[in-house]
Write a protein that holds these residues in place. Structure first.
Motif, PDB file in Angstrom:
ATOM      1  N   GLU A   1       0.845  -1.191   0.000  1.00 50.15           N
ATOM      2  CA  GLU A   1       0.000   0.000   0.000  1.00 50.15           C
ATOM      3  C   GLU A   1       0.881   1.242   0.000  1.00 50.15           C
ATOM      4  OE1 GLU A   1      -2.296  -0.486   3.628  1.00 50.15           O
ATOM      5  OE2 GLU A   1      -0.954   0.880   4.667  1.00 50.15           O
TER       6      GLU A   1
ATOM      7  N   THR B   1       0.447   5.882   0.138  1.00 53.15           N
ATOM      8  CA  THR B   1      -0.391   7.073   0.128  1.00 53.15           C
ATOM      9  C   THR B   1       0.290   8.088  -0.774  1.00 53.15           C
ATOM     10  OG1 THR B   1       0.688   7.956   2.087  1.00 53.15           O
ATOM     11  CG2 THR B   1      -1.338   6.730   2.434  1.00 53.15           C
TER      12      THR B   1
ATOM     13  N   SER C   1      -2.912  14.514  -2.144  1.00 53.42           N
ATOM     14  CA  SER C   1      -4.062  14.758  -3.010  1.00 53.42           C
ATOM     15  C   SER C   1      -3.712  15.651  -4.203  1.00 53.42           C
ATOM     16  CB  SER C   1      -5.217  15.366  -2.207  1.00 53.42           C
ATOM     17  OG  SER C   1      -4.802  16.565  -1.597  1.00 53.42           O
TER      18      SER C   1
ATOM     19  N   HIS D   1      -1.022   9.800  -9.057  1.00 50.01           N
ATOM     20  CA  HIS D   1      -2.209   8.949  -8.904  1.00 50.01           C
ATOM     21  C   HIS D   1      -2.468   8.154 -10.180  1.00 50.01           C
ATOM     22  CE1 HIS D   1      -3.761  12.123  -5.798  1.00 50.01           C
ATOM     23  NE2 HIS D   1      -2.623  11.559  -5.439  1.00 50.01           N
TER      24      HIS D   1
ATOM     25  N   LYS E   1      -2.327   4.019 -10.612  1.00 42.24           N
ATOM     26  CA  LYS E   1      -3.456   3.267 -11.192  1.00 42.24           C
ATOM     27  C   LYS E   1      -2.987   2.454 -12.394  1.00 42.24           C
ATOM     28  CE  LYS E   1      -7.014   6.448  -9.599  1.00 42.24           C
ATOM     29  NZ  LYS E   1      -7.958   7.512  -9.975  1.00 42.24           N
TER      30      LYS E   1
ATOM     31  N   TYR F   1      -2.510  -0.342  -8.990  1.00 41.05           N
ATOM     32  CA  TYR F   1      -2.977   0.052  -7.662  1.00 41.05           C
ATOM     33  C   TYR F   1      -4.372   0.646  -7.794  1.00 41.05           C
ATOM     34  CZ  TYR F   1       1.745  -0.661  -5.966  1.00 41.05           C
ATOM     35  OH  TYR F   1       2.937  -1.228  -5.638  1.00 41.05           O
ATOM     36  N   SER F   2      -5.196   0.416  -6.771  1.00 41.34           N
ATOM     37  CA  SER F   2      -6.550   0.963  -6.798  1.00 41.34           C
ATOM     38  C   SER F   2      -6.717   1.958  -5.662  1.00 41.34           C
ATOM     39  CB  SER F   2      -7.581  -0.158  -6.684  1.00 41.34           C
ATOM     40  OG  SER F   2      -7.391  -0.861  -5.476  1.00 41.34           O
ATOM     41  N   ASP F   3      -7.725   2.809  -5.801  1.00 37.55           N
ATOM     42  CA  ASP F   3      -8.023   3.753  -4.737  1.00 37.55           C
ATOM     43  C   ASP F   3      -8.366   2.970  -3.480  1.00 37.55           C
ATOM     44  OD1 ASP F   3      -7.712   5.856  -6.484  1.00 37.55           O
ATOM     45  OD2 ASP F   3      -9.839   6.140  -6.833  1.00 37.55           O
TER      46      ASP F   3
END
Length: 156
Positions: free
Chosen positions: A123, A125, A128, A134, A138, A142-144
């Motif tokens: 995982e 982070t 934003s 991001h 993806k 990787y997924s949200d």
């Protein structure tokens, strides 16, 4: 007159290895480029902290004799799944190496190390504001996940 424009193709496979104290200048530069100002002595201390902790790893990626990226890993016990989770705490690729496959090489190395450590998942982070990152994550499978909430505690 500057050098003519050269297309930016993929980088050759990087030499990926665990960071050592000799990497302090490069780690400081990469962290600073990511927006976390860091001087070499601070980076040396951070590297030493990771070396002294068998639940942490810091991997640097050298291409053409230059460190162009890093990935930091934290292996932690995850109570809900009763297993180990590997958290990527930092992934940095220098501006000149971005878009050339190095980030994917670093993620594959993280996956390799996570599997060896028996982790059930990987995982990370991402701020934003880092929309390009991001999309990259993806595209790498990787997924949200869930929202992350932070409360700053001040100086420890």
């Amino acid at each position: 007159m500057g050098a003519p424009f050269a297309p930016r193709g993929p980088l050759p496979d990087a030499d990926l290895r665990s960071a050592s104290l000799i990497d302090a200048d490069d780690v400081a530069a990469l962290l600073s480029e990511m927006g976390y100002p860091c001087e070499a002595p601070d980076a040396a201390q951070r590297i030493a902290t990771i070396i002294d902790n068998d639940r942490q790893a810091l991997v640097v990626a050298r291409c053409d004799g230059v460190v162009r990226g890093l990935i930091a890993l934290d292996f932690m016990y995850y109570l809900p799944l009763d297993t180990t989770t590997c958290r990527i705490t930092a992934l940095v690729v220098s501006a000149e190496a971005q878009g050339r496959g190095l980030g994917r090489q670093l993620l594959r190395e993280a996956e390799r190390r996570a599997r060896i450590a028996g982790a059930a998942r990987l995982e990370l982070t991402s701020g934003s504001q880092r929309l390009d990152a991001h999309e990259f994550y993806k595209a790498c499978g990787y997924s949200d996940g869930t929202l992350r909430f932070i409360k700053r505690l001040g100086a420890a």
